[in-house]
Design an enzyme around this catalytic site. Structure first.
Site, PDB file in Angstrom:
ATOM      1  N   GLU A 143       0.131   7.789  -4.411  1.00  0.00           N
ATOM      2  CA  GLU A 143      -0.774   6.975  -3.615  1.00  0.00           C
ATOM      3  C   GLU A 143      -2.079   7.712  -3.348  1.00  0.00           C
ATOM      4  OE1 GLU A 143      -0.681   4.411   0.549  1.00  0.00           O
ATOM      5  OE2 GLU A 143       0.417   6.309   0.444  1.00  0.00           O
ATOM      6  N   GLU A 240       2.073  -2.299   5.745  1.00  0.00           N
ATOM      7  CA  GLU A 240       1.796  -1.023   6.405  1.00  0.00           C
ATOM      8  C   GLU A 240       0.581  -1.175   7.321  1.00  0.00           C
ATOM      9  OE1 GLU A 240       2.118   3.609   5.149  1.00  0.00           O
ATOM     10  OE2 GLU A 240       0.510   2.474   4.178  1.00  0.00           O
TER      11      GLU A 240
END
Length: 274
Positions: A143, A240
């Site tokens: 990520e 998220e």
């Protein structure tokens, strides 16, 4: 349509971690993700997962000393043995929780270390993680994280994550494309999704700039969710974000996608990466 997973690190903050599984299931989520489960016995976490008929979409490998500011071990020189132990621990949890994706964090950029040397260590460690994960049919995801929320993080741009995938050259190393991070660092989200689509195994969403529910701010999330559907995305979208009030009260944004998202579950979201 996209399948949404509650993020149990950010969602339901009024509850203890282990009770957030129950809350997510009550709200209709079929999948969950979270940062680190390691403070709890894996059997206790699995009991909440199976007891609520949930699928664990993703969690992170141990990141080092998080409380002291460490943000991963993969690109940290001299920490190779600790990194390998962290992968062993993560895979022990994966064997019980049955997730198909494991996020491995790079850690911070070390200015006293040559960039190429740090990159070489990063690539070697991801090669190791991918090799260990392969027999468990697990994909390692990388990520890119924005420098506003995580200053000095080693990996900041989506194309850099793709470059690491290319260097590792393993079919179980892919991109975790966080729309919030990508918008802050780069923007042009739809083009990046289309360009990198074959390498994207997991997506996360939050509004920009405040990281709340994906229903306001500077990004047109319905457009992006429809784009992912048109492209044939079969992975999860992790929620998220930090809820403005209670997580349950703020789920109005999800109503247009309810029911339809669950249709993907039999196809095991994330399979496109394997």
């Amino acid at each position: 349509m996209p399948a949404f997973a509650a993020n149990l690190t950010m969602n339901y903050p009024e509850l203890g971690f282990i009770d957030r599984f129950d809350a997510a299931a009550r709200d209709g989520f079929k999948g969950v993700e979270f940062l680190f489960p390691y403070a709890f016995p894996k059997e206790d976490v699995e009991a909440r997962v199976s007891g609520n008929d949930l699928h664990v979409a993703l969690f992170n490998a141990p990141p080092g000393d998080w409380e002291s500011g460490e943000r991963g071990l993969a690109a940290q020189p001299g920490r190779e043995d600790e990194f390998r132990q962290s992968i062993d621990t993560a895979l022990e949890y994966s064997a019980v929780l049955k997730n198909r994706l494991l996020h491995v964090m790079a850690g911070l950029r070390l200015p006293e270390t040559a960039l190429q040397h740090q990159m070489d260590i990063y690539v070697r460690n991801i090669e190791y993680a991918a090799a260990q994960a392969r027999s468990a049919n697990i994909t390692i995801v990388l990520e890119a994280i924005n420098t506003r929320d995580m200053p000095n993080y080693f990996l900041n741009f989506q194309e850099d994550a793709k470059s690491v995938c290319d260097l590792v050259n393993a079919d179980n190393v892919r991109i975790q494309f966080d729309l919030y991070h990508a918008q802050i660092m780069q923007g042009d989200l739809s083009i990046r999704i289309e360009t990198l689509f074959d390498w994207i195994a997991h997506i996360q969403a939050a509004s920009i700039p405040h990281r709340n529910e994906p229903d306001s701010g500077e990004v047109n999330f319905p457009y992006l969710f429809d784009l992912l559907d048109r492209l044939g995305y079969r992975g999860w979208i992790g929620c998220e974000y930090r809820p403005r009030a209670s997580t349950s009260e703020g789920l109005g944004w999800l109503k247009p996608w309810r029911g339809r998202s669950a249709l993907q579950l039999d196809a095991h979201p994330g399979d496109q990466a394997n």
